[in-house]
Design a protein around this motif. Structure first.
Motif: not given
Length: 77
Positions: A18-30, A57-69
């Motif tokens: 649905t979405v692709t983007d290139i970003v800078e971050a410390e960790q893949p989940y960030e 490559i790090w892959r995740y399923r059922a990803v949700q944003l919560m208040e703490d990450g």
């Protein structure tokens, strides 16, 4: 900071993300969190973060944003 190519899928299975983007971050989940926030997504079916210049490559399923990450389940393929 590392550069990640992030792909997000609203539905799974779907051939194209649905979405692709290139970003800078410390960790893949960030990197995934940054892209989800930038595109106003709170929940996605799948997410992947590719560390540019490597085969990692790090892959995740059922990803949700919560208040703490981000909460998601690693996918082992």
């Amino acid at each position: 900071m590392a550069r990640y190519d992030v792909a997000l899928w609203s539905r799974w299975p779907d051939y194209f993300p649905t979405v692709t983007d290139i970003v800078e971050a410390e960790q893949p989940y960030e990197a995934i969190e940054v892209v989800m926030v930038a595109h106003g997504l709170v929940k996605v079916a799948r997410a992947a973060a590719h560390l540019l210049g490597t085969t990692d490559i790090w892959r995740y399923r059922a990803v949700q944003l919560m208040e703490d990450g981000m909460v998601g389940f690693p996918v082992h393929e």
